[in-house]
Scaffold this active site. Structure first.
Site, PDB file in Angstrom:
ATOM      1  N   ASN A   1      23.493   2.061  35.207  1.00 50.81           N
ATOM      2  CA  ASN A   1      24.202   1.342  33.749  1.00 50.81           C
ATOM      3  C   ASN A   1      24.723  -0.090  34.276  1.00 50.81           C
ATOM      4  O   ASN A   1      25.061  -1.063  33.094  1.00 50.81           O
ATOM      5  CB  ASN A   1      25.133   2.003  32.835  1.00 50.81           C
ATOM      6  CG  ASN A   1      24.376   3.025  32.106  1.00 50.81           C
ATOM      7  OD1 ASN A   1      25.059   4.141  31.633  1.00 50.81           O
ATOM      8  ND2 ASN A   1      23.482   3.003  31.701  1.00 50.81           N
TER       9      ASN A   1
ATOM     10  N   ASP B   1      24.057   9.668  24.259  1.00 46.58           N
ATOM     11  CA  ASP B   1      23.233   8.341  24.116  1.00 46.58           C
ATOM     12  C   ASP B   1      22.848   7.918  22.831  1.00 46.58           C
ATOM     13  O   ASP B   1      23.061   8.805  21.598  1.00 46.58           O
ATOM     14  CB  ASP B   1      21.637   8.755  24.735  1.00 46.58           C
ATOM     15  CG  ASP B   1      20.970   7.288  25.198  1.00 46.58           C
ATOM     16  OD1 ASP B   1      21.598   6.344  25.107  1.00 46.58           O
ATOM     17  OD2 ASP B   1      19.759   7.658  25.263  1.00 46.58           O
TER      18      ASP B   1
HETATM   19  C1  IPE Z   1      21.940   7.695  29.931  1.00 45.41           C
HETATM   20  O1  IPE Z   1      21.671   6.984  29.021  1.00 45.41           O
HETATM   21  C2  IPE Z   1      23.268   7.262  30.527  1.00 45.41           C
HETATM   22  C3  IPE Z   1      24.300   7.613  29.666  1.00 45.41           C
HETATM   23  C4  IPE Z   1      24.548   8.426  28.479  1.00 45.41           C
HETATM   24  C5  IPE Z   1      25.601   7.338  30.252  1.00 45.41           C
HETATM   25  P1  IPE Z   1      20.844   5.347  29.200  1.00 45.41           P
HETATM   26  O2  IPE Z   1      21.056   4.704  27.784  1.00 45.41           O
HETATM   27  O3  IPE Z   1      21.461   4.770  30.357  1.00 45.41           O
HETATM   28  O4  IPE Z   1      19.370   6.131  29.522  1.00 45.41           O
HETATM   29  P2  IPE Z   1      17.950   5.308  29.264  1.00 45.41           P
HETATM   30  O5  IPE Z   1      18.306   4.041  29.939  1.00 45.41           O
HETATM   31  O6  IPE Z   1      17.641   5.438  28.049  1.00 45.41           O
HETATM   32  O7  IPE Z   1      16.920   6.199  30.157  1.00 45.41           O
HETATM   33  C1  IPE Z   2      24.926   5.712  25.609  1.00 49.46           C
HETATM   34  O1  IPE Z   2      24.512   4.871  24.571  1.00 49.46           O
HETATM   35  C2  IPE Z   2      26.121   5.332  26.261  1.00 49.46           C
HETATM   36  C3  IPE Z   2      25.970   4.792  27.672  1.00 49.46           C
HETATM   37  C4  IPE Z   2      24.802   4.591  28.439  1.00 49.46           C
HETATM   38  C5  IPE Z   2      27.263   4.041  28.226  1.00 49.46           C
HETATM   39  P1  IPE Z   2      23.599   3.656  25.016  1.00 49.46           P
HETATM   40  O2  IPE Z   2      24.691   2.210  25.112  1.00 49.46           O
HETATM   41  O3  IPE Z   2      22.732   3.876  25.684  1.00 49.46           O
HETATM   42  O4  IPE Z   2      23.070   3.288  23.434  1.00 49.46           O
HETATM   43  P2  IPE Z   2      21.328   3.081  23.090  1.00 49.46           P
HETATM   44  O5  IPE Z   2      20.679   4.107  23.885  1.00 49.46           O
HETATM   45  O6  IPE Z   2      21.311   1.691  23.733  1.00 49.46           O
HETATM   46  O7  IPE Z   2      21.303   2.980  21.669  1.00 49.46           O
HETATM   47 MG    MG Z   3      20.786   4.685  25.882  1.00 53.73          MG
END
Ligand code: IPE
Ligand code: IPE
Ligand code: MG
Length: 249
Positions: free
Chosen positions: A74, A26
């Site tokens: 997502n 993340d």
């Molecule tokens: C979790 O991260 C999913 C992945 C790393 C693929 P998110 O960024 O989607 O999670 P939330 O929304 O912060 O809980």
């Molecule tokens: C994790 O990084 C990757 C996926 C969820 C695909 P994020 O895209 O959630 O990055 P932040 O949390 O918005 O910084």
């Molecule tokens: Mg994230």
């Protein structure tokens, strides 16, 4: 620096490493935002961080790693970002498959894969086919994965079997249930790591982490490197896993 490295080498006990590590990768978006770049640039950079972690875990002799690449939630992101994320695994497989194959790593995918774009499904099949005889680390990518849906899917399979009279209530044990999960042929998850400072699981492997050690680190995923991994593993080795029992008994 040299002393530091030596000290760390001493602390990390290669005989007490987790068998299976799950990573919630993340913070890609925030990494990009901090640099005034589009979020997609963060995802690109996150792919590079994953390669480093993959190499190091393999070198250390870890049996399996599972990474969260795209959750069932997502899909709610902006269209352009979803489109980019749906292409990223294709690029990843094309670029790194030869190296992964050579490193004796076996590729595996979990999640609701049927609904993914055709090109991605082709690459998934290719990656699995090309590495199916590899005997080293199992590298699982979770795509369109959500633990609650995974559990419901298992429940529905079992309900159908019961309804059709193929099993009795007594057959429904924990072991039986686990066989219906996407992770059925993977070792138990000893350690779960989440980057970016968020203190939540976000619907990843809920059943499987019942007794896993959890580790949350403020670093954003693209900044997670070998040094961070080593720190995480040292922290893991300091934990006392009791599984509800009493230490030393
Ligand atoms: C979790 O991260 C999913 C992945 C790393 C693929 P998110 O960024 O989607 O999670 P939330 O929304 O912060 O809980
Ligand atoms: C994790 O990084 C990757 C996926 C969820 C695909 P994020 O895209 O959630 O990055 P932040 O949390 O918005 O910084
Ligand atoms: Mg994230």
């Amino acid at each position: 620096m040299i002393f530091r490295k030596k000290k760390d080498e001493l602390i990390l006990d290669r005989n007490r490493l987790p068998r299976h590590i799950a990573f919630i990768m993340d913070g890609n978006g925030r990494w990009a935002k901090k640099r005034g770049l589009p979020r997609t640039a963060g995802h690109h950079e996150g792919g590079k961080a994953l390669l480093k972690v993959l190499k190091k875990c393999n070198e250390l002799g870890i049996e399996a790693i599972t990474v969260f690449a795209f959750s069932t939630e997502n899909w709610s992101r902006p269209k352009e970002e979803v489109e980019y994320l749906m292409k990223l695994p294709n690029q990843y497989i094309k670029t790194y498959l030869p190296k992964i194959k050579e490193a004796n790593i076996k590729m595996n995918f979990i999640g609701f894969l049927d609904v993914l774009p055709e090109e991605m499904k082709e690459n998934i099949r290719l990656a699995m086919q090309e590495t199916k005889n590899n005997t080293g680390m199992i590298f699982t990518i979770a795509l369109n994965y959500g633990a609650q849906d995974e559990i419901l899917y298992a429940v529905k399979q079992i309900a159908r079997e019961y309804h059709e009279g193929n099993i009795t209530l007594e057959d429904i044990t924990k072991e039986y249930f686990e066989k219906k999960l996407f992770t059925n042929d993977l070792p138990p998850i000893d350690f779960m790591v989440r980057t970016s400072g968020e203190l939540r699981i976000s619907n990843f492997l809920l059943w499987q982490i019942a007794y896993s050690e959890l580790y949350f680190v403020p670093k954003l995923w693209p900044d997670f490197n070998e040094k961070e991994l080593r720190k995480a593993l040292i922290a893991y080795q300091k934990r006392k896993r009791r599984f509800g029992g009493i230490e030393g008994v």
